[in-house]
Design a protein around this motif. Structure first.
Motif, PDB file in Angstrom:
ATOM      1  N   THR A  24       0.849  -1.184   0.000  1.00 33.73           N
ATOM      2  CA  THR A  24       0.000   0.000   0.000  1.00 33.73           C
ATOM      3  C   THR A  24       0.890   1.242   0.000  1.00 33.73           C
ATOM      4  OG1 THR A  24      -0.132   0.229   2.396  1.00 33.73           O
ATOM      5  CG2 THR A  24      -1.774  -1.218   1.342  1.00 33.73           C
ATOM      6  N   SER A  25       0.326   2.342  -0.438  1.00 32.90           N
ATOM      7  CA  SER A  25       1.109   3.579  -0.434  1.00 32.90           C
ATOM      8  C   SER A  25       1.473   3.969   1.005  1.00 32.90           C
ATOM      9  CB  SER A  25       0.364   4.707  -1.146  1.00 32.90           C
ATOM     10  OG  SER A  25      -0.920   4.881  -0.599  1.00 32.90           O
ATOM     11  N   GLY A  26       0.619   3.649   1.959  1.00 42.10           N
ATOM     12  CA  GLY A  26       0.933   3.905   3.371  1.00 42.10           C
ATOM     13  C   GLY A  26       2.130   3.081   3.844  1.00 42.10           C
ATOM     14  N   GLU A  27       2.169   1.809   3.431  1.00 43.25           N
ATOM     15  CA  GLU A  27       3.311   0.964   3.773  1.00 43.25           C
ATOM     16  C   GLU A  27       4.589   1.509   3.130  1.00 43.25           C
ATOM     17  OE1 GLU A  27       1.130  -3.402   4.163  1.00 43.25           O
ATOM     18  OE2 GLU A  27       1.683  -2.655   2.176  1.00 43.25           O
ATOM     19  N   LYS A  30       5.878   4.456   5.131  1.00 45.44           N
ATOM     20  CA  LYS A  30       6.556   3.990   6.346  1.00 45.44           C
ATOM     21  C   LYS A  30       7.931   3.411   6.014  1.00 45.44           C
ATOM     22  CE  LYS A  30       6.041   0.920  10.278  1.00 45.44           C
ATOM     23  NZ  LYS A  30       5.356  -0.217  10.861  1.00 45.44           N
ATOM     24  N   LYS A  40       6.531  11.969   4.049  1.00 43.56           N
ATOM     25  CA  LYS A  40       5.446  11.444   3.227  1.00 43.56           C
ATOM     26  C   LYS A  40       5.396  12.145   1.867  1.00 43.56           C
ATOM     27  CE  LYS A  40       0.405  10.957   3.428  1.00 43.56           C
ATOM     28  NZ  LYS A  40      -0.785  11.142   4.291  1.00 43.56           N
ATOM     29  N   GLY A  61      -4.243   3.215  -4.247  1.00 46.66           N
ATOM     30  CA  GLY A  61      -3.421   3.145  -3.056  1.00 46.66           C
ATOM     31  C   GLY A  61      -2.561   1.897  -2.964  1.00 46.66           C
TER      32      GLY A  61
END
Length: 120
Positions: A24-27, A30, A40, A61
């Protein structure tokens, strides 16, 4: 593909994606914070740039590779031989081996590639 060359930082970023995709883009944010100490916004800026260049996709995402690391390196190699040796692989190999003696294993591997090329 628009541009196949990557800078040092772009290469490190691309390697992270190739090693962990799909993610995911969130992963990815991080991972970039931990590995590259990026914010970010930096992660998303570089991701968009490499997506626009056709290396990766960010669909809903989820970040995936549009081409594999091996395909990317093959494209870079082809481009180098084209630009530097007028597309002549024998000229490249002659230049390469004029300064570096090939080991028996390397000669065997090259011969295997030649034989496979003849067959296929």
């Amino acid at each position: 593909m628009e541009e196949t060359k990557l800078g040092v930082i772009e290469s490190r970023f691309a390697d992270l994606i190739w090693a962990h995709a799909p993610l995911t883009s969130g992963e990815l944010v991080k991972l970039c914070r931990e590995e590259l100490t990026w914010k970010k916004s930096t992660t998303y800026t570089v991701l968009k740039k490499l997506c626009d260049r056709g290396l990766f996709r960010n669909d809903g995402g989820t970040v995936t590779a549009a081409i594999s690391k091996e395909e990317f390196h093959a494209m870079q190699s082809e481009r180098f031989v084209e630009e530097t040796f007028d597309g002549s692989l024998p000229a490249f190999l002659a230049a390469f081996t004029s300064r570096k003696k090939l080991s028996e294993e390397e000669i065997h591997q090259l011969q295997k590639l030649i034989d496979q090329s003849r067959e296929g």
